[in-house]
Design an enzyme around this catalytic site. Structure first.
Site, PDB file in Angstrom:
ATOM      1  N   ASN A  52      22.326  -0.289  19.566  1.00  0.00           N
ATOM      2  CA  ASN A  52      23.598  -0.619  19.595  1.00  0.00           C
ATOM      3  C   ASN A  52      24.237   0.725  18.773  1.00  0.00           C
ATOM      4  OD1 ASN A  52      23.334  -1.955  18.173  1.00  0.00           O
ATOM      5  ND2 ASN A  52      24.701  -2.628  18.273  1.00  0.00           N
ATOM      6  N   ILE A  53      24.564   2.392  19.434  1.00  0.00           N
ATOM      7  CA  ILE A  53      25.268   3.037  19.352  1.00  0.00           C
ATOM      8  C   ILE A  53      27.189   2.938  19.869  1.00  0.00           C
ATOM      9  CG2 ILE A  53      25.639   5.728  19.123  1.00  0.00           C
ATOM     10  CD1 ILE A  53      22.591   6.301  20.062  1.00  0.00           C
ATOM     11  N   GLU A  54      27.543   2.811  19.245  1.00  0.00           N
ATOM     12  CA  GLU A  54      28.884   2.408  19.226  1.00  0.00           C
ATOM     13  C   GLU A  54      30.769   3.350  19.489  1.00  0.00           C
ATOM     14  OE1 GLU A  54      30.652  -0.910  17.472  1.00  0.00           O
ATOM     15  OE2 GLU A  54      29.414  -2.193  18.938  1.00  0.00           O
ATOM     16  N   CYS A  63      24.151  -0.247  24.839  1.00  0.00           N
ATOM     17  CA  CYS A  63      23.390  -1.779  23.578  1.00  0.00           C
ATOM     18  C   CYS A  63      21.897  -0.652  23.726  1.00  0.00           C
ATOM     19  CB  CYS A  63      23.230  -2.583  24.742  1.00  0.00           C
ATOM     20  SG  CYS A  63      24.677  -3.224  25.495  1.00  0.00           S
ATOM     21  N   GLU A  65      18.897  -1.688  24.174  1.00  0.00           N
ATOM     22  CA  GLU A  65      18.346  -2.549  24.862  1.00  0.00           C
ATOM     23  C   GLU A  65      17.996  -1.059  26.068  1.00  0.00           C
ATOM     24  OE1 GLU A  65      20.689  -3.917  24.196  1.00  0.00           O
ATOM     25  OE2 GLU A  65      19.897  -6.813  24.886  1.00  0.00           O
ATOM     26  N   CYS A  96      22.628  -8.588  27.065  1.00  0.00           N
ATOM     27  CA  CYS A  96      24.027  -8.795  28.140  1.00  0.00           C
ATOM     28  C   CYS A  96      23.251  -8.098  29.692  1.00  0.00           C
ATOM     29  CB  CYS A  96      24.952  -7.855  27.644  1.00  0.00           C
ATOM     30  SG  CYS A  96      24.183  -5.951  28.372  1.00  0.00           S
ATOM     31  N   CYS A  99      22.566  -4.863  30.605  1.00  0.00           N
ATOM     32  CA  CYS A  99      21.318  -4.482  29.766  1.00  0.00           C
ATOM     33  C   CYS A  99      19.760  -5.353  30.939  1.00  0.00           C
ATOM     34  CB  CYS A  99      20.886  -5.239  28.836  1.00  0.00           C
ATOM     35  SG  CYS A  99      21.833  -3.538  28.303  1.00  0.00           S
TER      36      CYS A  99
HETATM   37  N1  THU Z   1      24.853  -5.212  22.063  1.00  0.00           N
HETATM   38  C1  THU Z   1      23.472  -4.935  22.613  1.00  0.00           C
HETATM   39  O1  THU Z   1      22.831  -3.924  22.198  1.00  0.00           O
HETATM   40  N2  THU Z   1      22.833  -6.013  23.123  1.00  0.00           N
HETATM   41  C2  THU Z   1      23.215  -6.644  23.939  1.00  0.00           C
HETATM   42  O2  THU Z   1      22.575  -7.562  24.579  1.00  0.00           O
HETATM   43  C3  THU Z   1      23.865  -7.776  23.690  1.00  0.00           C
HETATM   44  C4  THU Z   1      25.065  -6.753  23.043  1.00  0.00           C
HETATM   45  C5  THU Z   1      25.368  -4.656  21.220  1.00  0.00           C
HETATM   46  C6  THU Z   1      26.380  -3.655  21.917  1.00  0.00           C
HETATM   47  C7  THU Z   1      27.950  -3.950  21.032  1.00  0.00           C
HETATM   48  O3  THU Z   1      27.042  -2.491  20.311  1.00  0.00           O
HETATM   49  C8  THU Z   1      26.813  -4.884  20.331  1.00  0.00           C
HETATM   50  O4  THU Z   1      27.045  -5.629  20.508  1.00  0.00           O
HETATM   51  C9  THU Z   1      28.480  -6.386  20.350  1.00  0.00           C
HETATM   52  O5  THU Z   1      28.591  -6.997  21.332  1.00  0.00           O
END
Ligand code: THU
Length: 141
Positions: A52-54, A63, A65, A96, A99
Site C-alpha cells: 500500500n502507498i498512502e 492498496c 493488491e 477490500c 480490490c
Molecule cells: N489496504 C490494503 O492495502 N489492502 C486491503 O485490501 C485493505 C486495506 C490498505 C489501505 C490503507 O493504506 C491501509 O490498508 C488501511 O486501510
C-alpha cells in the site's frame, strides 16, 4: 473458505507468494494508517508484488493488491491465479471491496490467500468474496 485439497505443486507456489508478500509489506508507505499491507500475485508462474502507498490526500492512497495488479499488467500478464496478502494484523486481512473488483477483472477463478505475520492463514475463492460480480461479461467482453 476454499474446500478440498490443494495440490503439492500449488502449495509451494502459494507459500512462495506469501513469502514475497511478506517481504513487500516491509516496503509499504503507510504513515497515516500505520497499517502496512503486502501483496503478491501469481500469474503464469511468475510473482508480482505490491504494497500500500498512502498519500497526504487520504483518498488517493492505493492498496497493495492494486499496486501488484499494475506490476502484473506492466509485465504483459492478464490472468491472476493466486493473490497473497500479508499484514501484521491479529487475523488475516481480506482484500477490500475495491480490490476485489479489480482482481475480478483479471482473475475470476483466483485463489485469495491472506496470512498474518504470526502465521495464521485463510484462503478463499475470489468468487466467494465477490458473489454475483459485475465484470467483463456484463459488457459483452
Ligand atoms: N489496504 C490494503 O492495502 N489492502 C486491503 O485490501 C485493505 C486495506 C490498505 C489501505 C490503507 O493504506 C491501509 O490498508 C488501511 O486501510
Amino acid at each position: 473458505m476454499t474446500e478440498g485439497p490443494v495440490p503439492e505443486e500449488a502449495k509451494a507456489l502459494i507459500d512462495e507468494a506469501v513469502e514475497r508478500a511478506r517481504d513487500a509489506m516491509d516496503r509499504a508507505y503507510a504513515p497515516y494508517s500505520g497499517f502496512a499491507v503486502g501483496a503478491a500475485i501469481v500469474a503464469n508462474g511468475q510473482i508480482f508484488t505490491g504494497q500500500n502507498i498512502e498519500n497526504a490526500s487520504y483518498p488517493v492512497s492505493v492498496c497493495a493488491e492494486r499496486n501488484a495488479v499494475g506490476r502484473m499488467i506492466d509485465a504483459g500478464e492478464r490472468r491472476i491465479d493466486v493473490v497473497a496478502v500479508v499484514t501484521a494484523a491479529e487475523s488475516p486481512t481480506p482484500p477490500c471491496g475495491a480490490c476485489r473488483q479489480v482482481l475480478w477483472e483479471f482473475g475470476p477463478e483466483a485463489l485469495v490467500v491472506a496470512e498474518t505475520t504470526g502465521g495464521e492463514r485463510i484462503m478463499w475463492a475470489l468468487e466467494d468474496l465477490l458473489p454475483s460480480a459485475f465484470g467483463p461479461d456484463d459488457l459483452g467482453r
